[in-house]
Design an enzyme around this catalytic site. Structure first.
Site, PDB file in Angstrom:
ATOM      1  N   HIS A  62       0.822  -1.317  -0.167  1.00  0.00           N
ATOM      2  CA  HIS A  62       0.008   0.183  -0.140  1.00  0.00           C
ATOM      3  C   HIS A  62       0.884   1.137  -0.028  1.00  0.00           C
ATOM      4  O   HIS A  62       2.160   1.037  -0.228  1.00  0.00           O
ATOM      5  CB  HIS A  62      -0.912   0.000   1.270  1.00  0.00           C
ATOM      6  CG  HIS A  62      -2.301   0.546   1.012  1.00  0.00           C
ATOM      7  ND1 HIS A  62      -2.356   2.191   0.973  1.00  0.00           N
ATOM      8  CD2 HIS A  62      -3.386   0.234   1.014  1.00  0.00           C
ATOM      9  CE1 HIS A  62      -3.326   2.635   0.732  1.00  0.00           C
ATOM     10  NE2 HIS A  62      -4.272   1.406   0.730  1.00  0.00           N
ATOM     11  N   TRP A  66       2.426   5.189   4.644  1.00  0.00           N
ATOM     12  CA  TRP A  66       1.164   4.678   5.529  1.00  0.00           C
ATOM     13  C   TRP A  66       1.766   3.368   6.058  1.00  0.00           C
ATOM     14  O   TRP A  66       1.086   3.031   7.105  1.00  0.00           O
ATOM     15  CB  TRP A  66      -0.261   4.544   4.943  1.00  0.00           C
ATOM     16  CG  TRP A  66      -0.421   5.886   4.287  1.00  0.00           C
ATOM     17  CD1 TRP A  66      -0.076   7.383   4.786  1.00  0.00           C
ATOM     18  CD2 TRP A  66      -1.129   6.363   3.078  1.00  0.00           C
ATOM     19  NE1 TRP A  66      -0.278   8.390   3.770  1.00  0.00           N
ATOM     20  CE2 TRP A  66      -1.107   7.509   2.595  1.00  0.00           C
ATOM     21  CE3 TRP A  66      -1.758   5.589   2.177  1.00  0.00           C
ATOM     22  CZ2 TRP A  66      -1.575   8.173   1.677  1.00  0.00           C
ATOM     23  CZ3 TRP A  66      -2.210   5.966   1.069  1.00  0.00           C
ATOM     24  CH2 TRP A  66      -2.235   7.393   0.870  1.00  0.00           C
ATOM     25  N   TYR A  67       2.020   2.376   5.338  1.00  0.00           N
ATOM     26  CA  TYR A  67       2.440   1.072   5.756  1.00  0.00           C
ATOM     27  C   TYR A  67       3.648   0.743   5.513  1.00  0.00           C
ATOM     28  O   TYR A  67       4.041  -0.361   4.843  1.00  0.00           O
ATOM     29  CB  TYR A  67       1.352   0.226   5.061  1.00  0.00           C
ATOM     30  CG  TYR A  67       0.024   0.367   5.321  1.00  0.00           C
ATOM     31  CD1 TYR A  67      -0.542  -0.291   6.514  1.00  0.00           C
ATOM     32  CD2 TYR A  67      -0.945   1.127   4.721  1.00  0.00           C
ATOM     33  CE1 TYR A  67      -1.816  -0.055   7.015  1.00  0.00           C
ATOM     34  CE2 TYR A  67      -2.140   1.271   4.869  1.00  0.00           C
ATOM     35  CZ  TYR A  67      -2.628   0.796   6.255  1.00  0.00           C
ATOM     36  OH  TYR A  67      -4.054   0.927   6.610  1.00  0.00           O
ATOM     37  N   HIS A 133       2.894   6.585  -7.972  1.00  0.00           N
ATOM     38  CA  HIS A 133       1.410   6.285  -7.735  1.00  0.00           C
ATOM     39  C   HIS A 133       0.859   7.520  -7.820  1.00  0.00           C
ATOM     40  O   HIS A 133       0.153   8.209  -6.760  1.00  0.00           O
ATOM     41  CB  HIS A 133       1.478   5.693  -6.532  1.00  0.00           C
ATOM     42  CG  HIS A 133       0.346   4.761  -6.234  1.00  0.00           C
ATOM     43  ND1 HIS A 133       0.179   3.247  -6.898  1.00  0.00           N
ATOM     44  CD2 HIS A 133      -1.114   5.151  -5.855  1.00  0.00           C
ATOM     45  CE1 HIS A 133      -1.234   2.976  -6.338  1.00  0.00           C
ATOM     46  NE2 HIS A 133      -1.756   3.888  -6.114  1.00  0.00           N
ATOM     47  N   GLU A 171      -2.166   5.643 -12.276  1.00  0.00           N
ATOM     48  CA  GLU A 171      -3.483   5.687 -12.660  1.00  0.00           C
ATOM     49  C   GLU A 171      -4.035   6.966 -13.201  1.00  0.00           C
ATOM     50  O   GLU A 171      -4.573   7.795 -12.471  1.00  0.00           O
ATOM     51  CB  GLU A 171      -4.545   5.228 -11.701  1.00  0.00           C
ATOM     52  CG  GLU A 171      -4.442   3.785 -11.294  1.00  0.00           C
ATOM     53  CD  GLU A 171      -5.572   3.177 -10.394  1.00  0.00           C
ATOM     54  OE1 GLU A 171      -6.251   4.230  -9.800  1.00  0.00           O
ATOM     55  OE2 GLU A 171      -5.722   2.090 -10.293  1.00  0.00           O
ATOM     56  N   TYR A 233     -10.595  -4.108 -10.806  1.00  0.00           N
ATOM     57  CA  TYR A 233     -10.962  -4.586  -9.603  1.00  0.00           C
ATOM     58  C   TYR A 233     -12.291  -5.568  -9.882  1.00  0.00           C
ATOM     59  O   TYR A 233     -13.238  -5.065 -10.396  1.00  0.00           O
ATOM     60  CB  TYR A 233     -11.206  -3.437  -8.561  1.00  0.00           C
ATOM     61  CG  TYR A 233     -10.162  -2.993  -7.915  1.00  0.00           C
ATOM     62  CD1 TYR A 233      -9.848  -3.194  -6.777  1.00  0.00           C
ATOM     63  CD2 TYR A 233      -9.379  -2.181  -8.559  1.00  0.00           C
ATOM     64  CE1 TYR A 233      -8.463  -2.899  -6.179  1.00  0.00           C
ATOM     65  CE2 TYR A 233      -7.986  -1.653  -8.107  1.00  0.00           C
ATOM     66  CZ  TYR A 233      -7.640  -2.047  -6.983  1.00  0.00           C
ATOM     67  OH  TYR A 233      -6.488  -1.754  -6.227  1.00  0.00           O
ATOM     68  N   GLU A 259      -1.681  -3.739 -11.040  1.00  0.00           N
ATOM     69  CA  GLU A 259      -2.489  -3.440  -9.893  1.00  0.00           C
ATOM     70  C   GLU A 259      -4.004  -4.025  -9.982  1.00  0.00           C
ATOM     71  O   GLU A 259      -4.659  -3.827 -10.978  1.00  0.00           O
ATOM     72  CB  GLU A 259      -2.766  -2.180  -9.397  1.00  0.00           C
ATOM     73  CG  GLU A 259      -3.450  -1.910  -8.209  1.00  0.00           C
ATOM     74  CD  GLU A 259      -3.768  -0.391  -7.811  1.00  0.00           C
ATOM     75  OE1 GLU A 259      -2.667   0.239  -7.936  1.00  0.00           O
ATOM     76  OE2 GLU A 259      -4.779  -0.121  -7.555  1.00  0.00           O
ATOM     77  N   ALA A 265     -13.886  -1.029  -7.158  1.00  0.00           N
ATOM     78  CA  ALA A 265     -12.694  -0.325  -7.756  1.00  0.00           C
ATOM     79  C   ALA A 265     -12.574   0.703  -6.454  1.00  0.00           C
ATOM     80  O   ALA A 265     -11.405   1.246  -6.318  1.00  0.00           O
ATOM     81  CB  ALA A 265     -13.429   0.649  -8.462  1.00  0.00           C
ATOM     82  N   TRP A 293      -3.041  -6.124  -5.184  1.00  0.00           N
ATOM     83  CA  TRP A 293      -3.282  -5.117  -4.207  1.00  0.00           C
ATOM     84  C   TRP A 293      -3.968  -5.484  -2.958  1.00  0.00           C
ATOM     85  O   TRP A 293      -5.100  -6.086  -3.114  1.00  0.00           O
ATOM     86  CB  TRP A 293      -3.874  -3.561  -4.912  1.00  0.00           C
ATOM     87  CG  TRP A 293      -4.139  -2.749  -4.022  1.00  0.00           C
ATOM     88  CD1 TRP A 293      -5.219  -2.330  -3.222  1.00  0.00           C
ATOM     89  CD2 TRP A 293      -3.208  -1.609  -3.705  1.00  0.00           C
ATOM     90  NE1 TRP A 293      -5.042  -1.048  -2.651  1.00  0.00           N
ATOM     91  CE2 TRP A 293      -3.760  -0.513  -2.923  1.00  0.00           C
ATOM     92  CE3 TRP A 293      -2.046  -1.222  -4.600  1.00  0.00           C
ATOM     93  CZ2 TRP A 293      -3.227   0.691  -2.382  1.00  0.00           C
ATOM     94  CZ3 TRP A 293      -1.638  -0.105  -3.910  1.00  0.00           C
ATOM     95  CH2 TRP A 293      -2.032   0.823  -3.079  1.00  0.00           C
ATOM     96  N   GLU A 300     -10.168  -2.795   4.882  1.00  0.00           N
ATOM     97  CA  GLU A 300     -10.604  -2.737   3.604  1.00  0.00           C
ATOM     98  C   GLU A 300     -10.645  -4.132   3.032  1.00  0.00           C
ATOM     99  O   GLU A 300      -9.557  -4.552   3.301  1.00  0.00           O
ATOM    100  CB  GLU A 300     -10.360  -1.427   2.715  1.00  0.00           C
ATOM    101  CG  GLU A 300      -8.996  -1.443   2.108  1.00  0.00           C
ATOM    102  CD  GLU A 300      -8.560  -0.459   1.404  1.00  0.00           C
ATOM    103  OE1 GLU A 300      -9.456   0.687   1.387  1.00  0.00           O
ATOM    104  OE2 GLU A 300      -7.439  -0.385   0.710  1.00  0.00           O
TER     105      GLU A 300
END
Length: 332
Positions: A62, A66-67, A133, A171, A233, A259, A265, A293, A300
């Site tokens: 991710h 953040w991670y 990203h 994206e 997705y 991804e 989505a 992903w 989530e």
């Protein structure tokens, strides 16, 4: 004489056993990179150094801001044992603490995380996708200068690595994320990368959150070792988008699904296993590389780990979310 024959027979058996053991040891110790070398684009395929089709089977972090805890060698080794050959390092450009919105200390921290990820994946013989990203920025031209500066630095730093791929615009989206704007951006950034790195595969995003590969297939970029990103997705994107992907590949466009997820989505919502299986069948049919992903315990449904899982490596099946169990049990 009989003793001589038995001696020869015994010696032959020893040679055969030793040969089998050596071949087994060589195979067992081979890594994705040592076995396949530098990846390249050949027609509509990603191939290894010998020109044979190679399927990227990757997992994306991710956002690194953040991670960051999952960027560690033990985590990558755990993924490798489950069939993963590629790590995608997702560095957001905007959003909170993005590369282009945070301060200089934040940029250095993100670059340090990328360096750590590259070193640890390289030590394990895995491929690495360094992902610029873009998301809320939509139009890649917004941060073109920053991208050129970043990729020149990174491409030069890892010029001798044979395991690096550069994904230069995750994206593109919105009216300004048109193929014309993407091409202007891509031509500038590719020229910058090629000034210091001639061979690495460069992955270019496509319009509408990297879905409109048909537009790219109608007017592809010039140059070698260029591939195109496609994202889906499964709960949102179905047969109409599969038709678009298949048509682009048949037209000769080299595509990497850099991804994908099983959720809606948004990254959340319903997990659609039935549609995911259809996507998996199509990717296998055309030997299309894919990157799941995301490696996180975010609350989530697209996250590969359960929210309750605090481990950063050494996961058991019970630690994975529904999406994670499918990915490692079916796709890889």
């Amino acid at each position: 004489m009989k003793k001589f024959y038995w001696f020869c027979f015994g010696a032959l058996v020893c040679v055969l056993v030793a040969g089998c053991f050596w071949r087994y040891s060589a195979t067992a110790s081979a890594t994705p990179v040592s076995a396949n070398g530098r990846l390249q684009v050949k027609g509509a395929k990603i191939v290894n150094s010998k020109g044979k089709p190679f399927v990227i089977k990757g997992v994306s972090t991710h956002g690194l801001s953040w991670y960051p805890q999952y960027v560690n060698k033990s985590a990558f080794a755990s993924l490798k044992k489950r069939g993963v050959n590629t790590i995608r390092l997702a560095m957001y450009t905007e959003e909170y603490n993005g590369y282009c919105t945070g301060d200089s200390a934040n940029r250095k921290n993100l670059e340090s995380l990328i360096d750590q990820g590259v070193k640890e994946a390289t030590a394990l013989g895995m491929y690495v996708i360094i992902d610029w990203h873009i998301l809320s920025d939509g139009n890649p031209l917004v941060h073109k200068k920053e991208a050129q500066s970043f990729f020149k630095k990174i491409a030069k730093k890892y010029n001798k690595n044979t395991n690096i791929l550069f994904e230069i615009c995750n994206e593109p989206n919105g009216n300004e994320g048109s193929w014309n704007n993407i091409k202007k951006y891509a031509n500038a950034v590719i020229k910058t990368i090629r000034s210091v790195n001639k061979k690495a595969i460069i992955v270019v995003g496509t319009p509408t959150w990297s879905q409109d590969v048909d537009v790219a297939a109608a007017a592809p970029l010039k140059g070698s070792n260029i591939a195109y990103a496609f994202h889906f997705y499964a709960s949102t994107h179905k047969q109409d988008l599969r038709n678009k992907l298949e048509a682009a590949v048949k037209k000769g466009l080299p595509v990497i699904v850099s991804e994908f997820g099983l959720s809606e989505a948004s990254g959340n919502g319903y997990i659609d296993i039935k549609e995911a299986n259809k996507w998996n069948k199509l990717m296998n049919q055309y030997k299309i590389g894919r990157v799941g992903w995301s490696l996180s315990n975010k609350d989530e449904s697209s996250a590969l780990l359960k929210p309750s899982c605090q481990k950063t490596a050494g996961w058991k099946d019970s630690d994975f979310s529904k999406a994670g169990k499918w990915l490692f049990g079916t796709c890889f």
